[in-house]
Motif scaffolding. Structure first.
Motif, PDB file in Angstrom:
ATOM      1  N   ILE A 245      16.004  41.162  63.422  1.00 21.52           N
ATOM      2  CA  ILE A 245      15.419  42.276  64.180  1.00 21.52           C
ATOM      3  C   ILE A 245      15.506  43.549  63.345  1.00 21.52           C
ATOM      4  O   ILE A 245      16.580  43.932  62.884  1.00 21.52           O
ATOM      5  N   LEU A 246      14.369  44.198  63.143  1.00 22.17           N
ATOM      6  CA  LEU A 246      14.324  45.459  62.405  1.00 22.17           C
ATOM      7  C   LEU A 246      13.961  46.643  63.293  1.00 22.17           C
ATOM      8  O   LEU A 246      14.235  47.786  62.919  1.00 22.17           O
ATOM      9  N   GLU A 247      13.341  46.398  64.432  1.00 19.94           N
ATOM     10  CA  GLU A 247      12.905  47.477  65.310  1.00 19.94           C
ATOM     11  C   GLU A 247      12.873  46.957  66.735  1.00 19.94           C
ATOM     12  O   GLU A 247      12.763  45.750  66.967  1.00 19.94           O
ATOM     13  N   SER A 248      12.993  47.872  67.691  1.00 19.01           N
ATOM     14  CA  SER A 248      13.070  47.446  69.089  1.00 19.01           C
ATOM     15  C   SER A 248      11.788  46.771  69.568  1.00 19.01           C
ATOM     16  O   SER A 248      11.821  45.991  70.521  1.00 19.01           O
ATOM     17  N   SER A 249      10.648  47.038  68.921  1.00 19.94           N
ATOM     18  CA  SER A 249       9.410  46.365  69.320  1.00 19.94           C
ATOM     19  C   SER A 249       9.462  44.872  69.030  1.00 19.94           C
ATOM     20  O   SER A 249       8.732  44.099  69.665  1.00 19.94           O
ATOM     21  N   TYR A 250      10.310  44.439  68.068  1.00 15.09           N
ATOM     22  CA  TYR A 250      10.493  43.004  67.847  1.00 15.09           C
ATOM     23  C   TYR A 250      11.002  42.336  69.121  1.00 15.09           C
ATOM     24  O   TYR A 250      10.538  41.263  69.508  1.00 15.09           O
ATOM     25  N   ILE A 251      11.971  42.973  69.760  1.00 15.92           N
ATOM     26  CA  ILE A 251      12.557  42.408  70.975  1.00 15.92           C
ATOM     27  C   ILE A 251      11.522  42.369  72.091  1.00 15.92           C
ATOM     28  O   ILE A 251      11.496  41.428  72.892  1.00 15.92           O
ATOM     29  N   GLU A 252      10.661  43.381  72.150  1.00 15.12           N
ATOM     30  CA  GLU A 252       9.625  43.407  73.188  1.00 15.12           C
ATOM     31  C   GLU A 252       8.780  42.148  73.154  1.00 15.12           C
ATOM     32  O   GLU A 252       8.547  41.514  74.193  1.00 15.12           O
ATOM     33  N   ASP A 257       6.892  38.539  79.076  1.00 11.06           N
ATOM     34  CA  ASP A 257       6.378  37.419  79.864  1.00 11.06           C
ATOM     35  C   ASP A 257       5.056  36.897  79.323  1.00 11.06           C
ATOM     36  O   ASP A 257       4.836  35.688  79.297  1.00 11.06           O
ATOM     37  N   SER A 258       4.160  37.790  78.938  1.00 10.37           N
ATOM     38  CA  SER A 258       2.827  37.388  78.496  1.00 10.37           C
ATOM     39  C   SER A 258       2.563  38.003  77.125  1.00 10.37           C
ATOM     40  O   SER A 258       2.337  39.212  77.011  1.00 10.37           O
ATOM     41  N   THR A 259       2.579  37.172  76.101  1.00 14.09           N
ATOM     42  CA  THR A 259       2.439  37.666  74.739  1.00 14.09           C
ATOM     43  C   THR A 259       1.032  38.161  74.452  1.00 14.09           C
ATOM     44  O   THR A 259       0.852  39.129  73.711  1.00 14.09           O
ATOM     45  N   TYR A 260       0.023  37.536  75.017  1.00  7.45           N
ATOM     46  CA  TYR A 260      -1.358  37.846  74.681  1.00  7.45           C
ATOM     47  C   TYR A 260      -2.008  38.814  75.663  1.00  7.45           C
ATOM     48  O   TYR A 260      -3.214  39.002  75.625  1.00  7.45           O
ATOM     49  N   ILE A 523      10.125  36.461  89.983  1.00 10.90           N
ATOM     50  CA  ILE A 523       9.137  35.391  89.981  1.00 10.90           C
ATOM     51  C   ILE A 523       8.979  34.949  88.551  1.00 10.90           C
ATOM     52  O   ILE A 523       8.417  35.654  87.727  1.00 10.90           O
ATOM     53  N   LYS A 524       9.493  33.799  88.229  1.00 15.05           N
ATOM     54  CA  LYS A 524       9.422  33.319  86.856  1.00 15.05           C
ATOM     55  C   LYS A 524       8.001  32.895  86.536  1.00 15.05           C
ATOM     56  O   LYS A 524       7.349  32.195  87.301  1.00 15.05           O
ATOM     57  N   SER A 525       7.557  33.316  85.374  1.00 11.00           N
ATOM     58  CA  SER A 525       6.189  33.030  84.958  1.00 11.00           C
ATOM     59  C   SER A 525       6.062  31.583  84.550  1.00 11.00           C
ATOM     60  O   SER A 525       6.957  30.990  83.968  1.00 11.00           O
ATOM     61  N   THR A 526       4.909  31.023  84.873  1.00  5.54           N
ATOM     62  CA  THR A 526       4.615  29.672  84.402  1.00  5.54           C
ATOM     63  C   THR A 526       4.144  29.727  82.968  1.00  5.54           C
ATOM     64  O   THR A 526       3.893  30.780  82.413  1.00  5.54           O
ATOM     65  N   ASP A 527       4.018  28.550  82.365  1.00  9.39           N
ATOM     66  CA  ASP A 527       3.590  28.497  80.969  1.00  9.39           C
ATOM     67  C   ASP A 527       2.191  29.069  80.809  1.00  9.39           C
ATOM     68  O   ASP A 527       1.884  29.730  79.822  1.00  9.39           O
ATOM     69  N   SER A 528       1.317  28.817  81.790  1.00  9.44           N
ATOM     70  CA  SER A 528      -0.043  29.342  81.676  1.00  9.44           C
ATOM     71  C   SER A 528      -0.063  30.853  81.749  1.00  9.44           C
ATOM     72  O   SER A 528      -0.835  31.512  81.063  1.00  9.44           O
ATOM     73  N   GLU A 529       0.835  31.448  82.575  1.00  6.93           N
ATOM     74  CA  GLU A 529       0.896  32.903  82.655  1.00  6.93           C
ATOM     75  C   GLU A 529       1.430  33.495  81.366  1.00  6.93           C
ATOM     76  O   GLU A 529       0.998  34.541  80.909  1.00  6.93           O
ATOM     77  N   GLN A 530       2.393  32.824  80.732  1.00  5.60           N
ATOM     78  CA  GLN A 530       2.932  33.343  79.491  1.00  5.60           C
ATOM     79  C   GLN A 530       1.880  33.315  78.390  1.00  5.60           C
ATOM     80  O   GLN A 530       1.898  34.145  77.495  1.00  5.60           O
ATOM     81  N   GLU A 531       0.963  32.345  78.455  1.00  3.50           N
ATOM     82  CA  GLU A 531      -0.080  32.301  77.439  1.00  3.50           C
ATOM     83  C   GLU A 531      -1.170  33.321  77.720  1.00  3.50           C
ATOM     84  O   GLU A 531      -1.854  33.770  76.825  1.00  3.50           O
ATOM     85  N   GLY A 532      -1.335  33.680  79.006  1.00  7.27           N
ATOM     86  CA  GLY A 532      -2.460  34.532  79.369  1.00  7.27           C
ATOM     87  C   GLY A 532      -2.132  35.954  79.562  1.00  7.27           C
ATOM     88  O   GLY A 532      -3.006  36.771  79.747  1.00  7.27           O
TER      89      GLY A 532
END
Length: 532
Positions: A245-252, A257-260, A523-532
């Motif tokens: 980790i070099l910057e706090s945005s890495y952790i973000e 929950d949703s990378t994309y 509310i834990k995100s499903t795999d589809s939500e994490q992709e979307g």
């Protein structure tokens, strides 16, 4: 304990080719205790710090006839000479005062003093393992090893130049505090602790990365934070312990929950007062050593339009400014697409006088409205990016002059109409009204798909785009919490600080953090939500 320095020319011990081989494998074997023989400890130290020219090994002699040896190890790029000399003299004065005259000191007496009585200096600790010694050296401490003693002394001597506390660069304000966080994490925690004087303010730290050993700290206010949210955060933060980790945005990006998703799910600030307000509101803050940005999670959609100055101004003024920011968000998101849809598919919606003026300005333009808007938007984005990357002395001048010159030249060359230049300029100005830069990036990303839909289907395409954005926002989660809360799901008690700011006498009498975290569940995100 008077030291006699040996072999100044060999202060950085040279290593053979064999010693330099398999450094990575040797570094994984340093979790071993010190040896009683100083020569073996020196050999191990040399193998660990092979080819590290800034790590200094200084061998000294002391005691009767100067026959006893000790080794001082430090990283000269992290340690100031003045502090080092002070530590040497303090160590000498300490031992000679407590043990005896320098000429009669023996290793047994030194070991007995430090091992039995401990160390008097607050910045010194006794270490027993090589891994701790390596970490201390790379943290800017001075390590002292003695012959016939399987322990070491570690003194704090870190001294590197850091930026002083100044006014916030990205979050200026007319009223309120004018101090900002800096790259020194301890200093940042101190500024927050100064404002939040309660033992309920908890700080937990962890070290990430096998090479960088970056120190990460996260804080929360016990009794205000939702326990389930905190538990979810701790489970996610465990996954970054092996990451560099070099910057706090890495952790973000690692824990979101949703990378994309184009929308930011965590907020960033450089104001200590904003951090305290977030803690009182039940948020979790994350700080990374070496970066001034403090991450606040979870980040909800409505919170990206609030600034600290909203609570330092009068209620009416703060509410009007907040509504103005929300209006700027809608303007920056929809203005080019709405202009394309109206001018291409729905000219009957425009008053006749205004329609004649628009048609007159578009006379001689060889491109349709969509291509015209696309050219101007891309040009404006290039100018904006160039203005950010250029030095500050010329960046603003280049962006302003470039926009004027390009806009005027485009009008005279019949590439763009004056109305389109006004639309693009208004869109760019509105995008600068967002308190959070990351939300402005989301608007810039979504603007182009809306333009394509408007050029294809007109008003119907624009409504389809709005519907898709709204559906995405309702499905989005931030650390398990609904992104549109308190709008969806509706939480009426919290709506008094969304579009408008209720008077402080109402907000302070009914603290939001006491009502917010009793009922909402993660509310834990499903795999589809994490992709979307």
């Amino acid at each position: 304990m008077k030291f006699e320095h040996l072999s100044r020319e060999n202060r950085r011990s040279p290593l053979s080719v064999d010693d330099n081989q398999n450094i990575y494998q040797q570094s994984k074997k340093i979790e071993t205790p010190f040896s009683l023989k100083l020569s073996e400890n020196i050999r191990t130290v040399e193998n660990i710090f092979a080819d590290c020219s800034d790590v200094v090994h200084q061998l000294y002699r002391y005691g009767p006839d100067m026959k006893h040896t000790a080794l001082i190890i430090y990283c000269e790029t992290l340690v100031q000479d003045l502090k080092l000399n002070y530590l040497k003299s303090a160590l000498q004065d300490l031992v000679t005062h407590e043990v005896g005259p320098a000429e009669t000191i023996t290793p047994e007496e030194v070991i007995n003093f430090f091992d039995k009585q401990g160390v008097s200096s607050q910045s010194a600790t006794i270490i027993e393992m090589f891994d701790q010694k390596v970490k201390d050296i790379l943290d800017g401490r001075v390590v002292v090893l003695f012959n016939d003693w399987n322990k070491g002394l570690s003194f704090d001597a870190l001294s590197i130049s850091t930026r002083a506390v100044s006014e916030p660069i990205n979050e200026p304000s007319v009223r309120g505090p004018h101090d900002s966080t800096i790259e020194n994490m301890k200093n940042n925690i101190g500024m927050i602790r100064l404002r939040l004087k309660t033992p309920d303010f908890k700080i937990e730290t962890l070290t990430t990365g096998e090479k960088t050993n970056t120190e990460v700290a996260f804080g929360y206010l016990k009794g205000a934070v939702n326990p389930e949210t905190l538990q979810e955060f701790k489970q996610r933060i465990k996954c970054i312990k092996k990451e560099e980790i070099l910057e706090s945005s890495y952790i973000e990006e690692l824990i979101e929950d949703s990378t994309y998703s184009p929308f930011p799910q965590y907020r960033f600030t450089e104001r200590p007062d904003v951090c305290v307000a977030a803690l009182l509101d039940g948020k979790i803050i994350i700080m990374v050593s070496g970066t001034p940005a403090v991450m606040i999670c979870p980040g909800l959609f409505a919170e990206f339009f609030n600034i600290s100055e909203d609570y330092y101004q009068r209620t009416i003024y703060s509410s009007l400014l907040r509504l103005l920011r929300i209006g700027a968000f809608l303007l920056a998101l929809t203005l080019p697409a709405a202009y394309i849809a109206v001018s291409t598919f729905h000219p009957e919606l425009v008053p006749t006088v205004l329609l004649l003026a628009v048609i007159d300005t578009r006379e001689g333009i060889p491109f349709p409205a969509f291509v015209e808007a696309l050219i101007m938007e891309v040009t404006f984005e290039i100018l904006r990016e160039a203005g950010i990357r250029l030095p500050r002395a010329v960046g603003s001048a280049v962006s302003i002059v470039g926009a004027l010159v390009v806009g005027q030249a485009a009008i005279e060359a019949k590439i763009a109409s004056p109305m389109m230049v006004i639309v693009v300029a208004m869109t760019g100005i509105a995008s600068f009204a967002f308190p959070q830069y990351s939300m402005g990036i989301a608007v810039r990303v979504l603007r182009f798909p809306l333009m394509i839909l408007a050029a294809s289907l007109g008003g119907l395409g624009l409504m389809i785009g709005f519907l898709l954005i709204f559906l995405h926002l309702t499905c989005l989660r931030s650390l398990g919490q609904p992104y549109l809360a308190p709008l969806a799901p509706a939480r009426p008690k919290q709506l008094q600080d969304v579009f408008i700011r209720a008077p402080l006498k109402i907000l302070l009498r009914s603290p939001r953090n006491r009502n917010r975290h009793k009922n909402p569940k993660i509310i834990k995100s499903t795999d589809s939500e994490q992709e979307g």
